[in-house]
Design a protein around this motif. Structure first.
Motif, PDB file in Angstrom:
ATOM      1  N   ALA A   1       0.824  -1.198   0.000  1.00 27.80           N
ATOM      2  CA  ALA A   1       0.000   0.000   0.000  1.00 27.80           C
ATOM      3  C   ALA A   1       0.861   1.252   0.000  1.00 27.80           C
ATOM      4  O   ALA A   1       2.011   1.232   0.452  1.00 27.80           O
ATOM      5  N   ILE A   2       0.302   2.342  -0.495  1.00 28.51           N
ATOM      6  CA  ILE A   2       0.939   3.651  -0.455  1.00 28.51           C
ATOM      7  C   ILE A   2       0.241   4.448   0.645  1.00 28.51           C
ATOM      8  O   ILE A   2      -0.951   4.730   0.543  1.00 28.51           O
TER       9      ILE A   2
ATOM     10  N   PRO B   1      -4.058   3.439  -0.358  1.00 27.01           N
ATOM     11  CA  PRO B   1      -4.428   2.697  -1.566  1.00 27.01           C
ATOM     12  C   PRO B   1      -3.301   1.774  -2.034  1.00 27.01           C
ATOM     13  O   PRO B   1      -2.129   2.004  -1.729  1.00 27.01           O
ATOM     14  N   ILE B   2      -3.685   0.749  -2.753  1.00 31.01           N
ATOM     15  CA  ILE B   2      -2.727  -0.199  -3.318  1.00 31.01           C
ATOM     16  C   ILE B   2      -2.628   0.052  -4.815  1.00 31.01           C
ATOM     17  O   ILE B   2      -3.644   0.122  -5.503  1.00 31.01           O
ATOM     18  N   ALA B   3      -1.408   0.203  -5.308  1.00 29.64           N
ATOM     19  CA  ALA B   3      -1.181   0.319  -6.751  1.00 29.64           C
ATOM     20  C   ALA B   3      -1.098  -1.111  -7.278  1.00 29.64           C
ATOM     21  O   ALA B   3      -0.131  -1.818  -7.025  1.00 29.64           O
TER      22      ALA B   3
ATOM     23  N   ARG C   1      -2.420  12.417 -13.041  1.00 31.32           N
ATOM     24  CA  ARG C   1      -3.726  12.130 -12.452  1.00 31.32           C
ATOM     25  C   ARG C   1      -3.705  10.736 -11.846  1.00 31.32           C
ATOM     26  O   ARG C   1      -3.036   9.840 -12.341  1.00 31.32           O
ATOM     27  N   ALA C   2      -4.481  10.564 -10.788  1.00 31.79           N
ATOM     28  CA  ALA C   2      -4.634   9.255 -10.157  1.00 31.79           C
ATOM     29  C   ALA C   2      -6.003   9.203  -9.499  1.00 31.79           C
ATOM     30  O   ALA C   2      -6.639  10.244  -9.267  1.00 31.79           O
ATOM     31  N   VAL C   3      -6.454   8.009  -9.213  1.00 34.47           N
ATOM     32  CA  VAL C   3      -7.740   7.809  -8.556  1.00 34.47           C
ATOM     33  C   VAL C   3      -7.529   6.870  -7.377  1.00 34.47           C
ATOM     34  O   VAL C   3      -6.842   5.857  -7.491  1.00 34.47           O
ATOM     35  N   ILE C   4      -8.105   7.226  -6.243  1.00 31.53           N
ATOM     36  CA  ILE C   4      -8.151   6.320  -5.103  1.00 31.53           C
ATOM     37  C   ILE C   4      -9.542   5.713  -5.121  1.00 31.53           C
ATOM     38  O   ILE C   4     -10.541   6.395  -4.869  1.00 31.53           O
TER      39      ILE C   4
ATOM     40  N   PHE D   1       5.699   9.387   0.564  1.00 26.01           N
ATOM     41  CA  PHE D   1       5.250   8.022   0.338  1.00 26.01           C
ATOM     42  C   PHE D   1       5.895   7.106   1.359  1.00 26.01           C
ATOM     43  O   PHE D   1       7.083   7.224   1.646  1.00 26.01           O
ATOM     44  N   GLU D   2       5.095   6.202   1.909  1.00 21.40           N
ATOM     45  CA  GLU D   2       5.620   5.241   2.862  1.00 21.40           C
ATOM     46  C   GLU D   2       4.819   3.960   2.730  1.00 21.40           C
ATOM     47  O   GLU D   2       3.589   3.990   2.671  1.00 21.40           O
TER      48      GLU D   2
END
Length: 107
Positions: free
Chosen positions: A44-45, A57-59, A71-74, A99-100
């Motif tokens: 996860a981020i 969220p997980i990429a 752009r990104a979506v959660i 980020f962690e």
């Protein structure tokens, strides 16, 4: 930096909501690099505001080349109220992105 964050329904008429993010050019490059690395692990981020985790969220592996385009979506099972609250937290001031990895998840 996050330029904008807003809640929107998953599709028109949906009761499931998501949070859409836009980044400035510099952070877009960092986000693409980070999501590329994270997507290969299933981790996860962590998104923090004032040291408080507000989303993780997980990429997914499909983003192994990174999330690009500024752009990104959660996505998740967010209600309108929760998606709006998270978007507001993300918009509340100029936020440096940190980020962690906060959780492992295997696919």
């Amino acid at each position: 930096m996050i330029k904008d964050a807003y809640a929107e329904p998953l599709f028109q008429g949906s009761t499931v909501w998501q949070i859409s993010l836009t980044f400035d050019d510099q952070e877009d490059v960092l986000f693409a690099k980070t999501t590329s690395e994270i997507a290969k692990t299933g981790l996860a981020i962590g998104i923090f505001l004032d040291d408080k985790l507000i989303s993780a969220p997980i990429a997914s592996p499909e983003f192994h080349k990174g999330i690009t385009g500024g752009r990104a979506v959660i996505a998740g099972q967010f209600t309108k109220d929760l998606a709006t609250e998270i978007a507001l937290q993300l918009r509340s001031g100029t936020l440096p992105i940190s980020f962690e990895v906060v959780k492992t998840h295997s696919f």
